[in-house]
Every structure is written in structure tokens, then in C-alpha cells.
Motif scaffolding. Structure first.
Motif, PDB file in Angstrom:
ATOM      1  N   PRO A  60       0.864  -1.319  -0.154  1.00  0.00           N
ATOM      2  CA  PRO A  60       0.048   0.095  -0.067  1.00  0.00           C
ATOM      3  C   PRO A  60       0.821   1.298  -0.063  1.00  0.00           C
ATOM      4  O   PRO A  60       0.530   2.280  -0.644  1.00  0.00           O
ATOM      5  CB  PRO A  60      -0.840  -0.095   1.097  1.00  0.00           C
ATOM      6  N   GLU A  61       1.806   1.422   0.880  1.00  0.00           N
ATOM      7  CA  GLU A  61       3.002   2.537   0.701  1.00  0.00           C
ATOM      8  C   GLU A  61       3.435   2.961  -0.708  1.00  0.00           C
ATOM      9  O   GLU A  61       3.428   3.805  -0.840  1.00  0.00           O
ATOM     10  CB  GLU A  61       3.873   1.919   1.686  1.00  0.00           C
ATOM     11  N   LEU A  62       3.700   1.734  -1.361  1.00  0.00           N
ATOM     12  CA  LEU A  62       4.303   1.902  -3.094  1.00  0.00           C
ATOM     13  C   LEU A  62       3.132   2.475  -3.642  1.00  0.00           C
ATOM     14  O   LEU A  62       3.300   3.487  -4.338  1.00  0.00           O
ATOM     15  CB  LEU A  62       5.003   0.797  -3.384  1.00  0.00           C
ATOM     16  N   LEU A  63       2.040   1.826  -3.568  1.00  0.00           N
ATOM     17  CA  LEU A  63       0.631   1.984  -4.598  1.00  0.00           C
ATOM     18  C   LEU A  63       0.454   3.364  -4.368  1.00  0.00           C
ATOM     19  O   LEU A  63      -0.211   4.131  -5.309  1.00  0.00           O
ATOM     20  CB  LEU A  63      -0.298   1.109  -4.192  1.00  0.00           C
ATOM     21  N   GLY A  64       0.258   3.765  -3.052  1.00  0.00           N
ATOM     22  CA  GLY A  64      -0.214   5.148  -2.777  1.00  0.00           C
ATOM     23  C   GLY A  64       0.641   6.212  -3.260  1.00  0.00           C
ATOM     24  O   GLY A  64       0.220   7.414  -3.357  1.00  0.00           O
ATOM     25  N   SER A  65       2.023   5.925  -3.496  1.00  0.00           N
ATOM     26  CA  SER A  65       2.712   6.958  -3.863  1.00  0.00           C
ATOM     27  C   SER A  65       3.082   7.311  -5.245  1.00  0.00           C
ATOM     28  O   SER A  65       3.648   8.269  -5.640  1.00  0.00           O
ATOM     29  CB  SER A  65       4.093   7.009  -2.926  1.00  0.00           C
TER      30      SER A  65
END
Lengths: 461, 461
Positions: free
Chosen positions: A64-69
Motif C-alpha cells: 500500500p505504501e508504494l501504490l499510494g505514492s
């Protein structure tokens, strides 16, 4: 200077490359060193195989951290490359608006397959978000927010918020607000966590809460809502239903994303291209060709009109071939003047500074400026004609023409963006190439018309 | 739908006009209904007299509220229009970075007169801010922030913050962060007020605090720091000295302002104008003339080269006058292709997506795209020549030229912004007019060179 901090000032070369990562811990470390631009560059450049291997290293926290950025297009590619069971966990943890953006980009069957793996309550929320039109503010809002009644104290509010925090998934980075409602659950105000910490424990919430919050309806255009959030300098903009009950909030982050995307689209339109919709480095030559060729052909057809004009004045050019020397200079100057005006106007309209009803003010301003510019450029044209040694008559023709074209271009360029806005067309399509094209053909007619009036050699033609 | 809320979706006509306000209470009401764009429009349009009367209605709360929401140029005009004793109170209450922006715009004597009226401690802070270079991040930071040691508990932190709140003047809207330091006052991490409210009272701060915060040095360029804040998706970026002790923070708000101002400058540069530096509607015709005429004259001189080229090919044009018909179309198409490329590239460079080291990737991409575009445009040129009835030989000349100019323009436009970046010149100065001008002169040479090679009529010339 050494330390655990990251000196942004000297940042640039990163120690790890994403395609050489081999463990979940390495991915975590990489994420902590790479900003979103670097993440997009490195992950966006991966081949399908590399992306699949990389996606398998992402876990419930780094996914989620990567997808959100990253941009929604790349987030969708990562989700496609990953196992469905794995990416379903990421979507559960992702902000609702970001998860919905990804889901909108999937095919119907891929979307259903993924939603079937997402836990029931979050799937319900996501299906709700997908029902709103993609351009509405509701499609970009976070549906779950902190809400407290206006009848309790600060200390009671803190206790209540602690119990809510398990349900409220959104952790809007920029400091989430707490919304205050009356007995009918209508929105009455908001406060910040900061207010709660700094308040005396027995202070009533109603006293801490700000009054008369600005809100929008869910179907309002997302870009317009984002612009309002910035205009009113809000940390978040509540979205309410017809009973003024809170449906969700547009966060400052989401608004910044919307405006940034729109600014890029506008910039691309201003250059005479269709918006690319993906970061430049990920756009294939074929996509670039497809986005650019439409306007190029339209402008080519429009510009072809100059050939017709010139053929019509073939006799004049044969009589005074020196007239041809000045063609690029005259129409070029007209295009330049017009481009300066439209670019400034379109930007001022994009940031809300200029509106339709400003047309009289704009015309007055631009025609006065145009007059000053016309005088200056006519003087420059006299000097240039003199250095080319074309004689006094052509010098007069050329300097009169440059002044006339500057004024004509100023008129077209200040009116056109506002007319398009009036017709609900994005004024950003008034690109530099479009203005140049319009001024080229019409400028030539002005040129030969003035030449006829001033040159005795052309009297019989 | 009625209610105390403000429906942004239907907003547009405002009930009150700022120049008809007659009491402090009316100003307060007006401020609550008008966003910053509307405030700038209405107050910016006031004459000197009206502005002085309006300024006298502002009090210790509405003054800073208004000054903080308008552009620095207008804020300075308001301060100039007000009594010194009055505006000194506003500067005390204003965020430090905003107050410093106003002070920088005053003359030395006006600045000293004003600072003499500001209370001693705040005057000291403001003088400190003014010592940093205007383009450094330190000139835009808020010097006072919440700081707690890493050795206490959440409950102790709340108590400590309540005592600090009197001194910490900044109330950064987007939810201020709390910074955590070690025994030597070095920055070790940060947390949000939200974390503190949601934590258990006896939880140690060290456990709640995030580690390895990103930070910058005070002399880093403000625009670069703002871009990093966005890139790393931070709510605020700490500025530290050489011992990693906190000097202040760049807030997300301040960063957004910096980037917005820079985006407007870039847009104006891209249109071939110097940045206006004030909102469009407040720019006088003389200022517009001054900002535009520089580039217009530079481009006029450069474009004048086309006259020299055409005179050199005078015999060719007299032999085959049909060659002249295609001049605007050919150079126009070259300019359009180039503008599409530079606009996209400059935007991608402005948002950090594209860097110098991407030159090989960009060249490959743009030359491949250019090849596709050249083929399409050559086909269009064949159709156009046929409809003008100029015969097969000129048709070949024109279509070969259009293909050559498209490729040449693609090469120039993809390399030029990167070369300028390398030379530390803002690539945004590569405007549509500049590209058009470069391609016009060189394109004509290509045209006549190809004409010589393909037209037997020109063999002897």
C-alpha cells in the motif's frame, strides 16, 4: 554531514536500485530512501517479468505504501503484476480514493475478481466509491473520517476518538481533521487534533469547534472542489448529502494530486498536444505520436490556408519579390505576441484569477499593451527593413503591417480563451501553435492588403 | 439547499463588496465568505484612498487573516496603506515567513520604521528571517515549532505541549507536527498530534515517533526543498543546522505557495514572456509591455535572419514562385512539432520526472516519435501540394522538406531544454516562440537546400 537524516539538498544518487532488490526488508529500506518521483522512475522502467518478481516482494505494509505514492497508471500495472490474493490485501489498506482509481482502470472481470478477494466491508466501501462519476469530487473523497458530537468535552472526545481510530482507516498524512455534528448528525463544524491536545480536558467540544464550515455536494466537479479547497486554504473539504450529513472528505493531498494532474494536462494542451495521461518517460513513441498527431494535422489543414492566400497574391509577389522576405518575420511576430497573451491568460484562468466577466478589463488592458508593443515593433521593423535595403516604400508597408498584426493578434488572443471558456471548452486548448496558425493566415491577408494600399507598383493588380 | 455552510458548487456571486464595507464586523463577515482569489480581486482593485479606508477597518485578527491569504505584493500594499502602529500588530501575528516576505518588499526606511513598532522578541525573529537569502528555504521556514524530548510519555508530552502553545505562534493549518529531539537537542523524529491523542497516556514518545526524518540545510534552494517535500509526501520539512538542531520547518502550505508561484513563472516563460510577478489583473499595460517586449525584440532580431535567408534565395523564388506558397506551412509545422516536445519536456523537468541523465532515453523516444510524425506529415503534404496543383516535382520537394523539418525540430527541441538545464538556466525559457524562431530560419535553409537537390529548374542557380 553524516546522520540518519536524508540531506535532500545533496540527494540525487540513490544507493539501491529497485530491480536489484531481493527481500521484503530490502524493499522496505528502498522505500524509505526513494521519494515518489524516484519510485515511479525505477518501478515504471521495469519489464513485465521484473515487475512481477518485484511485486512478489511487496508485503501488507510496503504494498500500500508504494501504490499510494505512484501515479494511478503505474499502481494499476503493479496490481496487475501481483497475485490477486496479495493485491486484495493492498487495496484493503490503501486510501479509498487511491484504491478506487486503480479499480477504475481494470477490466470488469479483473475488477470483480479482485473485489471478491477484498474483505466484505471494504469491498462495500469501494463499490460505493466506484458508483460516483470519475470526475466528481465524491470519487476522490475519503469516506471514513473522525466524527464527534458537539455535546461532549475535550477529554470525552479524546476517549471517543481512540475507540474510533480502529475503524477510521484513513490516516491522511497532512493531519486529519475531526468533524463535529449535531444530534441529527448534520455537520456543524470541525477541529484539529492539535486543538484537542492544547485544550483544557473539561472544555466543551462546541467551544473548540470552528463554525460555518465550507462544504460541497458529492457531484461537484473534482477539479472545481480541489480549487476551492486551495482557495479557502482548508486542510480538508467535507462532502455532504442533501441533509448536510457527512459523506466523506476531500483531503488537501487528494486536492493537490487532482490539481497537479490537471496542471500537467493544461501544460500539454498549451503545447498543442493531447494530454499524455502517463508520466513522460513511460509514454511510448506510438502514444506520443497518437497524442500529438491529431493537433498537428488539424493545424496543418488550417495552416494550409496560407498557401491559398499566397497563391492569390502570386502576382504581387512576382512584382515585388522583396515582399516575400518579410513573410516569416511578420507572421512570426504576430504569433509570438499572441502566444504571450494566451499563455498568461490561460494560466490566470486556470488558477481562478480571471473569469468571463473580466472580458472588458482584459480587452482594455491588452489593447493598451498591444498599442505600446505595436509602436515598439514598428520601430524595430523600420530598422530591419533599412538594413535589408528594400527602400522606403516597402519599409512603410512592413512597419505598418507589423503594428497591425500585433494589434490583431492581441485581439484574437485575449478574446479566444474567454469565448472557449464560455462554450465550456477548456481554454488551455488555445495553444501556442493554434494562435500562430490563426495569425499566420489572417496576418498575410493584412500584409497584402496594406501592401496594395501603400505600394504604387501593385496599383494595377 | 440552505444552511450555514457555503456551497462551493454554486458559489460565484458574493453578497458583499469589500469597498462598501463600513465596520470591522462587516470586514470579518466578508472575510468569512470570500476565498483568497476573491479577496485578491476585490482588494487589489481598490484605489489608494479606498485601500487606506479599508485598511483602517482591519483589526488585530482580520488584518493578519487577510495579509496571510493574499499575494505578497498586495499584502505589502495593504501594509503601506495602513498606520504603522496598526500594521506592526498584524506583522506580530502573521506567520514569520509571510511577514518577512512583506518586509523584504518595503524600502529600508519603511522596514526599520515598522520593525521599531513590532514587539522586541518578534522583531528579533523577523530580523533573523531577513538575514537568509530570499531564495533559500530558510527564508520561507517557520522558526517556532513544537519540540519535545524523546524520553517522556504521551501524557507528559501533552502537558508540555500545552505550556509550549503560548510561545509557539505558528498555527500551520495543515496540522502542525511535533518534533522529537535527543538530549543534545538533535532532531531524531517527529509525530502528529493525532498520534498523541490516539496513544495510550503512558506510551513513551520514542515509541510513537517516526525515525530517520528527512531534513534540509537552511541554504538549500527553496524551490528544490518544496519539491522534495512534495516528493517525499511530507506534512512539513525540518530545516536543521550543522549539528542537526532544528532551526524551523517548511510547511506544506509554504511549499505549495512556492511551487504555485514557480509554476506561474514557468507558464509565463513558456509563453515567451518574462514572469509578471503580480496577478494578471493587477498588472498594468506598462508592466505587461515591459515583461513582454524583451523577448519579442530578441526573437524579432533572431527571426530577422529569415529575411536574410530568403533574400539569398531570391533567384530561386523568382524562378519558381510556387516555392513561396509553402513557406508558412513548412516552418509553421516545424514550430508546432517543436513546441509540443519542449512543452511536455519542460513540464516533466519542472515536476522532477525528467533529469539530465535521461537525455539518451529522451532522444531515442523523440526521434522514434519524430519518424512516425514525419511520415504522417509528409503524406499530408503530398495531399496539400496536389490540391494546390503545383506539379509532382514541387510535391516531392515539399513532402521531403516537411519530413526533414519535423525531424530537425524534434532534435533541437529535445536537446535544447536539457542543455539549458545543464548550464543552470531555467529550461522554461525555451518557449514556443523561441522554438518557432529557431526552426523558422534553419527550416528555410533546409527547404531551399532540398529544392536545389530536387528541382531541375534551379540547377543553374
Amino acid at each position: 554531514m553524516k546522520g540518519p537524516g536524508l540531506d535532500v539538498g545533496v540527494l540525487g544518487v540513490l544507493p539501491v536500485r529497485a530491480d536489484h532488490l531481493d527481500s521484503a526488508a530490502a524493499v522496505d529500506k528502498w522505500l524509505r530512501s526513494a521519494g515518489s518521483v524516484e519510485r515511479i522512475r525505477q518501478v515504471g522502467a521495469m519489464s513485465r517479468d521484473k515487475l512481477a518478481r518485484f511485486a512478489s516482494l511487496l508485503d501488507a505494509s510496503t504494498g500500500p505504501e508504494l501504490l499510494g505514492s505512484v501515479d494511478p497508471d503505474l499502481a494499476t500495472r503493479i496490481v496487475r503484476a501481483a497475485e490477486v490474493t496479495q493485491s486484495a490485501r493492498w487495496l484493503e489498506a490503501l486510501e479509498t480514493d487511491e484504491a478506487a482509481e486503480v479499480l477504475r482502470r481494470l477490466t470488469n472481470s479483473a475488477r470483480e475478481k479482485l473485489l471478491a478477494q477484498v474483505n466484505e466491508s471494504q469491498a462495500l466501501v469501494l463499490r460505493g466509491a466506484l458508483r460516483w462519476p470519475a470526475t466528481s469530487v465524491a470519487a476522490h473523497m475519503l469516506p471514513d473520517v473522525f466524527t464527534i458530537p458537539d455535546s461532549i468535552t475535550a477529554a470525552e472526545a479524546e476517549a471517543l476518538l481512540r475507540t474510533q481510530s480502529a475503524q477510521v482507516r484513513s490516516r491522511a498524512r497532512a493531519g486529519a481533521l475531526i468533524y463535529v455534528t449535531d444530534d441529527d448528525l448534520r455537520l456543524t463544524g470541525f477541529l484539529e487534533f492539535q486543538d484537542l491536545v492544547l485544550a483544557q480536558p473539561d472544555q466543551p467540544v462546541a467551544e473548540l469547534s470552528s463554525e460555518d464550515p465550507v462544504w460541497v455536494r458529492p457531484t461537484v466537479d473534482a477539479e472545481q472542489a480541489a480549487q476551492s479547497l486551495v482557495d479557502y486554504e482548508l486542510a480538508a473539504l467535507p462532502v455532504v448529502d442533501e441533509h448536510r450529513r457527512l459523506l466523506g472528505v476531500l483531503t488537501a493531498d487528494a486536492a493537490a494530486d487532482i490539481l497537479e494532474t490537471e496542471a500537467t494536462r493544461d501544460a500539454e494542451r498549451q503545447g498543442g498536444s493531447e494530454p499524455l495521461e502517463v508520466p513522460y518517460l513511460r509514454a511510448s513513441p506510438f502514444r506520443l505520436w497518437r497524442k500529438r498527431i491529431v493537433w498537428l494535422l488539424v493545424l496543418f489543414v488550417a495552416e494550409a490556408y496560407t498557401g491559398t492566400v499566397l497563391r492569390a497574391f502570386e502576382d504581387e509577389m512576382e512584382a515585388v519579390v522583396a515582399l516575400a522576405f518579410f513573410i516569416p518575420l511578420l507572421i512570426g511576430t504576430g504569433g509570438n505576441t499572441g502566444t504571450q497573451i494566451t499563455t498568461t491568460l490561460v494560466r490566470a484562468m486556470g488558477t481562478g484569477q480571471v473569469r468571463l466577466r473580466d472580458l472588458p478589463a482584459i480587452l482594455t488592458k491588452e489593447m493598451s499593451t498591444g498599442f505600446l508593443v505595436a509602436l515598439t515593433m514598428a520601430a524595430a521593423a523600420i530598422i530591419r527593413s533599412w538594413t535589408l535595403g528594400v527602400g522606403p516604400q516597402i519599409t512603410i508597408t512592413v512597419s505598418l503591417t507589423v503594428a497591425a498584426i500585433v494589434l490583431w493578434s492581441a485581439l484574437v488572443s485575449s478574446v479566444l480563451p474567454l469565448i472557449l471558456k464560455k462554450c465550456k471548452v477548456d481554454p488551455a486548448v488555445v495553444s501556442a501553435p493554434m494562435i500562430a496558425t490563426i495569425v499566420d493566415g489572417t496576418g498575410l491577408i493584412i500584409y497584402f492588403w496594406i501592401a496594395h494600399a501603400t505600394l504604387p507598383q501593385l496599383a494595377g493588380l
